[in-house]
Write an enzyme that holds these catalytic residues in place. Sequence first.
Site, PDB file in Angstrom:
ATOM      1  N   ASN A  80      54.581  42.803  39.920  1.00  0.00           N
ATOM      2  CA  ASN A  80      54.453  43.121  38.502  1.00  0.00           C
ATOM      3  C   ASN A  80      53.037  42.960  37.965  1.00  0.00           C
ATOM      4  O   ASN A  80      52.845  42.825  36.755  1.00  0.00           O
ATOM      5  CB  ASN A  80      55.421  42.262  37.686  1.00  0.00           C
ATOM      6  CG  ASN A  80      56.848  42.347  38.184  1.00  0.00           C
ATOM      7  OD1 ASN A  80      57.470  41.324  38.446  1.00  0.00           O
ATOM      8  ND2 ASN A  80      57.355  43.553  38.371  1.00  0.00           N
ATOM      9  N   PRO A  88      49.292  42.721  33.854  1.00  0.00           N
ATOM     10  CA  PRO A  88      50.679  42.383  34.164  1.00  0.00           C
ATOM     11  C   PRO A  88      51.637  43.380  33.526  1.00  0.00           C
ATOM     12  O   PRO A  88      51.347  43.964  32.478  1.00  0.00           O
ATOM     13  CB  PRO A  88      50.841  40.993  33.541  1.00  0.00           C
ATOM     14  CG  PRO A  88      49.885  40.990  32.396  1.00  0.00           C
ATOM     15  CD  PRO A  88      48.711  41.829  32.825  1.00  0.00           C
ATOM     16  N   CYS A  89      52.773  43.565  34.164  1.00  0.00           N
ATOM     17  CA  CYS A  89      53.798  44.488  33.670  1.00  0.00           C
ATOM     18  C   CYS A  89      54.827  43.686  32.877  1.00  0.00           C
ATOM     19  O   CYS A  89      55.796  43.175  33.442  1.00  0.00           O
ATOM     20  CB  CYS A  89      54.442  45.215  34.855  1.00  0.00           C
ATOM     21  SG  CYS A  89      55.737  46.382  34.409  1.00  0.00           S
ATOM     22  N   ILE A  90      54.593  43.551  31.588  1.00  0.00           N
ATOM     23  CA  ILE A  90      55.487  42.810  30.696  1.00  0.00           C
ATOM     24  C   ILE A  90      55.741  43.681  29.478  1.00  0.00           C
ATOM     25  O   ILE A  90      54.804  44.188  28.864  1.00  0.00           O
ATOM     26  CB  ILE A  90      54.875  41.464  30.284  1.00  0.00           C
ATOM     27  CG1 ILE A  90      54.712  40.572  31.520  1.00  0.00           C
ATOM     28  CG2 ILE A  90      55.719  40.769  29.227  1.00  0.00           C
ATOM     29  CD1 ILE A  90      54.079  39.235  31.231  1.00  0.00           C
ATOM     30  N   HIS A 225      60.533  45.199  33.161  1.00  0.00           N
ATOM     31  CA  HIS A 225      59.539  44.251  32.679  1.00  0.00           C
ATOM     32  C   HIS A 225      60.239  42.941  32.365  1.00  0.00           C
ATOM     33  O   HIS A 225      61.449  42.889  32.186  1.00  0.00           O
ATOM     34  CB  HIS A 225      58.860  44.767  31.407  1.00  0.00           C
ATOM     35  CG  HIS A 225      58.071  46.020  31.615  1.00  0.00           C
ATOM     36  ND1 HIS A 225      58.649  47.267  31.667  1.00  0.00           N
ATOM     37  CD2 HIS A 225      56.734  46.198  31.780  1.00  0.00           C
ATOM     38  CE1 HIS A 225      57.697  48.171  31.839  1.00  0.00           C
ATOM     39  NE2 HIS A 225      56.533  47.550  31.913  1.00  0.00           N
TER      40      HIS A 225
END
Length: 231
Positions: A80, A88-90, A225
């Site tokens: 992620n 970051p993949c949030i 996410h």
Amino acid sequence: MLSRADYLLQRDFRELKKNNYEGITAFPISEDMMEWEADIEGLQNTIWHGSFFQLVIHFTPAYNFVPPVVKFKTIPFHPNVDPHTGQPCIDFLDNPHQWNRSYTLSSILLTLQVMLSNPVLENPVNVEAAHILTKDETLYRLIILQLFHQPLPLKGDSSEPLEDPDKVIRSVKSISFNDYYKTWSEIATSKAMEYYRTPLLEDPNFVGEYYKRKKNEGKHPTECHLNSNFF
């Protein structure tokens, strides 16, 4: 006169220092408090514990109506985290519509700390990390140990005390994907190398197999996410 963003960032800074979260530090590096650096250590009892990651955080005068831009400078080998940009993949950082004005700097950093040991394998931004983690979790753990866990010097190695331990944390270099590839390919078994030579798209069932295994362990798949309702 302080702007709204200045006031909120000072509030966030006070909150962070008051709570003194283990493994998390952050500090402004610009006079207007729009640019920050942060250091995150992985959670205890996880493979990431003992590894430190430096981040840069860019706020705008529109904070907290919109989220800041967050990037890892020390990029973890993680499904992620984009291996090239360090982002970051949030969900609440990627999509302003998912952002909630109740989130603070502490919320962001705590989420990132939890993310390290709780990867989401659906639509990963680092497909190589997701592929290895799914196919051979032992190999993935070994790569993390090789990349980020450095042995501490012996007590007799240096007679000079560290003047600023934070500088040691912030001196950790960024890790490029070429470093990842070199490290894991050197320690991978021939079986793991075979996995890598097979393009991810030629194995469309690998995510499903992972979730099936997790379901059998009593766990459930999560969103692409990290969920913004975590906090």
